[in-house]
Structure formats: C-alpha cells, structure tokens
Design a protein around this motif. Structure first.
Motif, mmCIF file in Angstrom:
data_model
loop_
_atom_site.group_PDB
_atom_site.id
_atom_site.type_symbol
_atom_site.label_atom_id
_atom_site.label_comp_id
_atom_site.label_asym_id
_atom_site.label_seq_id
_atom_site.Cartn_x
_atom_site.Cartn_y
_atom_site.Cartn_z
ATOM 1 N N ILE A 1 -0.610 -3.870 0.630
ATOM 2 C CA ILE A 1 0.575 -3.440 -0.113
ATOM 3 C C ILE A 1 0.726 -1.795 -0.105
ATOM 4 C CG2 ILE A 1 0.300 -5.452 -1.644
ATOM 5 C CD1 ILE A 1 -0.619 -3.513 -3.872
ATOM 6 N N THR A 2 2.003 -1.428 -0.329
ATOM 7 C CA THR A 2 2.251 -0.009 -0.663
ATOM 8 C C THR A 2 3.006 0.248 -1.859
ATOM 9 O OG1 THR A 2 2.466 0.348 1.880
ATOM 10 C CG2 THR A 2 3.482 2.000 0.256
ATOM 11 N N LEU A 3 2.551 0.847 -2.631
ATOM 12 C CA LEU A 3 3.205 1.368 -3.985
ATOM 13 C C LEU A 3 3.739 2.507 -3.841
ATOM 14 C CD1 LEU A 3 0.147 0.861 -6.639
ATOM 15 C CD2 LEU A 3 1.635 -1.008 -5.526
ATOM 16 N N SER A 4 4.990 2.561 -4.347
ATOM 17 C CA SER A 4 6.048 3.700 -4.077
ATOM 18 C C SER A 4 6.443 4.570 -5.514
ATOM 19 C CB SER A 4 7.320 3.404 -3.193
ATOM 20 O OG SER A 4 7.169 2.686 -2.095
ATOM 21 N N CYS A 5 6.456 5.371 -5.426
ATOM 22 C CA CYS A 5 6.632 6.310 -6.675
ATOM 23 C C CYS A 5 7.614 7.470 -6.267
ATOM 24 C CB CYS A 5 5.399 6.933 -7.032
ATOM 25 S SG CYS A 5 5.600 7.957 -8.525
ATOM 26 N N GLU A 6 8.955 7.713 -6.348
ATOM 27 C CA GLU A 6 9.781 8.640 -6.091
ATOM 28 C C GLU A 6 10.067 9.463 -7.476
ATOM 29 O OE1 GLU A 6 10.980 9.330 -3.365
ATOM 30 O OE2 GLU A 6 10.049 7.352 -1.891
ATOM 31 N N ALA A 7 9.833 11.086 -7.202
ATOM 32 C CA ALA A 7 10.324 11.786 -8.119
ATOM 33 C C ALA A 7 11.110 12.790 -7.733
ATOM 34 C CB ALA A 7 8.932 12.492 -8.682
ATOM 35 N N ASN B 1 -7.351 -7.720 -9.317
ATOM 36 C CA ASN B 1 -6.348 -7.083 -10.035
ATOM 37 C C ASN B 1 -6.547 -5.602 -10.022
ATOM 38 O OD1 ASN B 1 -5.323 -9.790 -10.189
ATOM 39 N ND2 ASN B 1 -6.282 -10.104 -12.073
ATOM 40 N N LYS B 2 -5.594 -4.880 -10.297
ATOM 41 C CA LYS B 2 -5.724 -3.245 -10.160
ATOM 42 C C LYS B 2 -4.551 -2.853 -11.358
ATOM 43 C CE LYS B 2 -7.600 -2.209 -5.748
ATOM 44 N NZ LYS B 2 -8.627 -1.197 -6.352
ATOM 45 N N THR B 3 -4.893 -1.643 -11.899
ATOM 46 C CA THR B 3 -4.054 -1.148 -12.657
ATOM 47 C C THR B 3 -3.995 0.398 -12.186
ATOM 48 O OG1 THR B 3 -4.364 -2.222 -14.657
ATOM 49 C CG2 THR B 3 -3.048 0.123 -14.947
ATOM 50 N N CYS B 4 -2.862 0.740 -11.418
ATOM 51 C CA CYS B 4 -2.766 2.067 -10.900
ATOM 52 C C CYS B 4 -1.301 2.921 -11.395
ATOM 53 C CB CYS B 4 -2.240 1.836 -9.413
ATOM 54 S SG CYS B 4 -3.665 0.901 -8.523
ATOM 55 N N THR B 5 -1.724 4.041 -11.537
ATOM 56 C CA THR B 5 -0.932 5.382 -12.271
ATOM 57 C C THR B 5 -0.465 6.236 -11.267
ATOM 58 O OG1 THR B 5 -1.711 4.513 -14.488
ATOM 59 C CG2 THR B 5 -0.490 6.762 -14.137
ATOM 60 N N CYS B 6 0.899 6.516 -11.159
ATOM 61 C CA CYS B 6 1.400 7.568 -10.412
ATOM 62 C C CYS B 6 1.640 8.632 -11.398
ATOM 63 C CB CYS B 6 2.538 7.104 -9.682
ATOM 64 S SG CYS B 6 3.599 8.598 -8.866
ATOM 65 N N THR C 1 0.761 12.101 -1.944
ATOM 66 C CA THR C 1 2.117 11.938 -1.826
ATOM 67 C C THR C 1 3.015 10.795 -2.742
ATOM 68 O OG1 THR C 1 1.282 9.948 -0.418
ATOM 69 C CG2 THR C 1 1.279 12.035 0.825
ATOM 70 N N ASN C 2 3.915 10.531 -2.461
ATOM 71 C CA ASN C 2 4.842 9.464 -3.222
ATOM 72 C C ASN C 2 4.260 7.981 -3.138
ATOM 73 O OD1 ASN C 2 6.049 9.317 -0.767
ATOM 74 N ND2 ASN C 2 8.296 9.546 -1.657
ATOM 75 N N SER C 3 3.563 7.550 -2.228
ATOM 76 C CA SER C 3 3.157 6.320 -1.925
ATOM 77 C C SER C 3 1.693 6.064 -1.945
ATOM 78 C CB SER C 3 3.760 5.845 -0.748
ATOM 79 O OG SER C 3 3.060 6.707 0.497
ATOM 80 N N LEU C 4 1.151 4.892 -2.397
ATOM 81 C CA LEU C 4 -0.223 4.827 -2.079
ATOM 82 C C LEU C 4 -0.286 3.152 -1.275
ATOM 83 C CD1 LEU C 4 -3.020 5.149 -3.072
ATOM 84 C CD2 LEU C 4 -2.483 3.688 -5.018
ATOM 85 N N ASN C 5 -1.053 3.458 -0.279
ATOM 86 C CA ASN C 5 -1.485 2.112 0.503
ATOM 87 C C ASN C 5 -2.746 1.737 0.194
ATOM 88 O OD1 ASN C 5 0.962 2.512 2.187
ATOM 89 N ND2 ASN C 5 -0.299 4.240 3.284
ATOM 90 N N ILE C 6 -2.715 0.246 -0.166
ATOM 91 C CA ILE C 6 -4.033 -0.369 -0.623
ATOM 92 C C ILE C 6 -4.431 -1.676 0.737
ATOM 93 C CG2 ILE C 6 -5.245 -1.988 -1.999
ATOM 94 C CD1 ILE C 6 -3.737 -0.352 -4.337
ATOM 95 N N MET C 7 -5.026 -1.548 1.095
ATOM 96 C CA MET C 7 -5.487 -2.439 2.107
ATOM 97 C C MET C 7 -6.183 -3.795 1.805
ATOM 98 S SD MET C 7 -4.265 -0.587 4.583
ATOM 99 C CE MET C 7 -4.548 -1.713 6.022
ATOM 100 N N ARG C 8 -5.705 -4.810 2.102
ATOM 101 C CA ARG C 8 -6.322 -6.225 1.877
ATOM 102 C C ARG C 8 -6.750 -6.199 0.467
ATOM 103 N NH1 ARG C 8 -10.131 -7.285 7.345
ATOM 104 N NH2 ARG C 8 -8.484 -7.156 8.807
ATOM 105 N N ILE C 9 -5.811 -6.352 -0.162
ATOM 106 C CA ILE C 9 -6.108 -6.271 -1.903
ATOM 107 C C ILE C 9 -6.800 -7.557 -2.265
ATOM 108 C CG2 ILE C 9 -3.686 -6.763 -2.476
ATOM 109 C CD1 ILE C 9 -4.290 -4.914 -5.004
ATOM 110 N N ASN C 10 -7.809 -7.679 -2.899
ATOM 111 C CA ASN C 10 -8.301 -8.925 -3.418
ATOM 112 C C ASN C 10 -8.740 -9.071 -4.980
ATOM 113 O OD1 ASN C 10 -10.418 -6.868 -3.677
ATOM 114 N ND2 ASN C 10 -11.770 -7.773 -1.659
ATOM 115 N N CYS D 1 -6.428 4.725 -9.784
ATOM 116 C CA CYS D 1 -6.541 3.043 -10.066
ATOM 117 C C CYS D 1 -7.783 2.624 -10.522
ATOM 118 C CB CYS D 1 -6.552 2.549 -8.632
ATOM 119 S SG CYS D 1 -5.022 2.450 -7.813
ATOM 120 N N ASP D 2 -7.411 1.995 -11.861
ATOM 121 C CA ASP D 2 -8.688 1.611 -12.721
ATOM 122 C C ASP D 2 -9.664 2.775 -13.116
ATOM 123 O OD1 ASP D 2 -7.833 -0.787 -12.704
ATOM 124 O OD2 ASP D 2 -8.986 -1.280 -10.836
ATOM 125 N N GLY D 3 -8.623 4.150 -13.500
ATOM 126 C CA GLY D 3 -9.555 5.269 -13.900
ATOM 127 C C GLY D 3 -9.949 6.109 -12.599
#
Length: 321
Positions: free
Chosen positions: A241-247, A279-284, A268-277, A259-261
C-alpha cells in the motif's frame, strides 16, 4: 468774598489730550490683533533627510526688517525686506519649529511659527501567526509588525480580508516624534468552506484629507482552511500500500511519517508499506517555519477473500504567502 477760578473749555481739552498722549506713551502702542505675516506654505510635511523650504511675507508698509529663528537654516535680521525665504537642505531632526519675525518701525515685533511634521515610512511591514502550534484550529491570531515609522500619531493600520477592510487601528501617541516600532493584532476565523483566504496588513501615514498623500506599505498573508480528520482504510492482508499526503506551503513543507510511534525516516509526501500484515496507525506531519499540520491514518487489515474497493487521498494545506 470767595473767588473760584474756572478752567476754559479749550484748556480742559488740551489737558485731556496731553493725558491721553502720556497714557499712550506709558502703556505703549496697542498691539494690532492681526499679525501682518503670511507663511507659504502655512505648514510643512517633510521626509527625514529631505530638503525643506518656505517663504515669509509681511503685508505691512511699516516693515523695518525680517528674520527666521531656527537652529537649522536660521536667517539673521534683514533690513528693508518684506519677503524672506527659509531653507534647509537636509532636515536632520524629528522636531523643528522655525519662527519668522518682523520688526516694525514703531518698535513692535510680530512672529509666526511654521508647523513642521517630519516623517518616515516603515522599513518593513510583516505578518506572522501568533499561535503557530495551533494551526488546526479554525480561530487564531495574526500579528502585523511595522518597523521604523514616524510620527506614530499619523500611523493608520488597516487589515483586509480578500480586499475587504475588516479592521482599522490608529495610534494616539502625540508626544513621540521619533522612530518607533508598532504592532497590530487581528483575530481571524476561517470556516472549513473557505479554501484559501487572503489577509493583508496595510500601514499608512495619514496626514488628513488635505495633507500629503503617501503610498501605503503592506504585506499579504494567505491561509488555507483544513479539516482535522482521521482517515480509516482497510487494505487486503499481504498487499503493498501507498499512503499519500499532499501539502501546499510557501516555503515548501518538510514531511515526516510515524507509524505506531516509530519514525519511518521518510521525508516525502508518500509512505510505501510492503506486504502489510497487521493493523497500523500512521501519521503524516507537514512542517515549515510558520507551523505544522498532521493527519492520522488508521490502517485496518482485511483478511483475503473479502471484497474491497478503496480509494484514498488525504490533502493537507499549510499555506502562507
């Protein structure tokens, strides 16, 4: 028989005339309420360091001589003139009261002071938010600093929202004539429906409807409203998955992801997470020197075999110009 001497009427008149003349000599000649001096211009507004000139004219035919009293540009008593100019090549002080005087042949003197206002427009007019750490709120304060301006009693500060005047402030200090720094505070309310709002602070020296017209000094500050929302997404287990954050910001913001502290070391304005398995809480967080804003994304894993249609986009606005 008692004899009484009587004074002839014409003799009484002579005595009265002599007494009147003596009274006039003792008390002095009555002062004429109208001074025969005229100043042109009648008042002067001059920038510090610029030249100053004025003329003094006597309308009396009994003028013996004229002069100007001033620590700068003073003119000694000049006999036989009814017109006398005054000039300073470069005004070096903030307070100045040149005085023209005329001596009459009967020994009387008349004076008039030339009102002089020495001014300087601001070096800088700058705007910045006061509560930079609370940019997520819909209400905050802007401060406008006006640097090196004089005289402050003629300073007017106007605030504009999208070119509409929303606040006017004047300063009533009539004693300070030298350079000062002043500030004006504006509380602003930004609704979530307002995309980008432009605020402008304008500083102007106002010398009245008949005074000198000077250009205003101003700075513009743009604020974009942004909603403080938490986004929930549910990607399939094991997918990338790719999380996008545009500012949008000026200056351009710097990004930081956690992610999780845990700091993800991404700027960059995006975060790539490979083969997520899991739950996560991510903050941009997008930051520039004017402040920072953040968005939180909750990632909930969906087991394989579950139908999922996902479209995710998160826009942050941190815009100051």
């Amino acid at each position: 028989m008692e004899i009484t001497e009587s004074t002839p009427p014409d003799s009484q008149f002579k005595h009265f005339l002599i007494l009147s003349m003596l009274s006039c000599i003792i008390l002095g000649k009555p002062v004429n309420a109208a001074c025969p001096l005229e100043l042109s211009p009648p008042r002067v507004v001059v920038r510090f360091g610029d030249s100053l000139s004025a003329n003094c004219t006597s309308s009396s035919d009994q003028t013996e001589g004229m002069g100007w009293e001033s620590p700068y540009g003073g003119v000694d008593l000049t006999d036989g003139v009814t017109f006398l100019p005054f000039k300073i090549d470069s005004v070096p002080v903030w307070e100045l009261e040149p005085m023209c005087y005329v001596n009459s042949r009967d020994g009387s003197q008349c004076t008039k002071v030339l009102p002089v206002t020495v001014y300087k427009t601001p070096n800088i007019v700058s705007i910045y938010p006061l509560n930079q750490s609370q940019m997520m709120e819909e209400q905050y304060w802007l401060r406008c600093d006006i640097i090196n301006v004089a005289p402050v009693q003629h300073l007017t500060v106007r605030w504009y929202k999208n070119n509409k005047t929303i606040q006017t402030e004047s300063f009533n200090d009539t004693t300070t004539k030298t350079l000062v720094n002043e500030s004006s505070i504006l509380r602003i309310d930004i609704s979530r429906e307002e995309k980008a709002t432009e605020f402008r602070c304008e500083a102007e020296l106002d010398f009245g409807p008949h005074g000198l017209k000077l250009p205003a000094t101003s700075q513009t500050h743009r604020v974009s409203a942004h909603c403080d929302c938490t986004v929930d997404i549910s990607p399939l287990e094991g997918t990338n998955i790719t999380l996008s954050c545009e500012a949008v910001g000026n200056p351009p913001p710097v990004y930081n992801w956690t992610c999780d502290g845990e700091n993800m070391l991404e700027n960059t304005n995006s975060l790539n997470i490979m083969r997520i398995n899991r739950n996560k809480t991510c903050t941009c967080t997008a930051t520039n020197y004017l402040g920072n804003i953040s968005k939180t994304i909750n990632v909930h894993i969906t087991p394989r075999g579950t139908h999922l249609l996902l479209l995710f986009s998160c826009y942050l606005f941190l815009k100051f110009i």
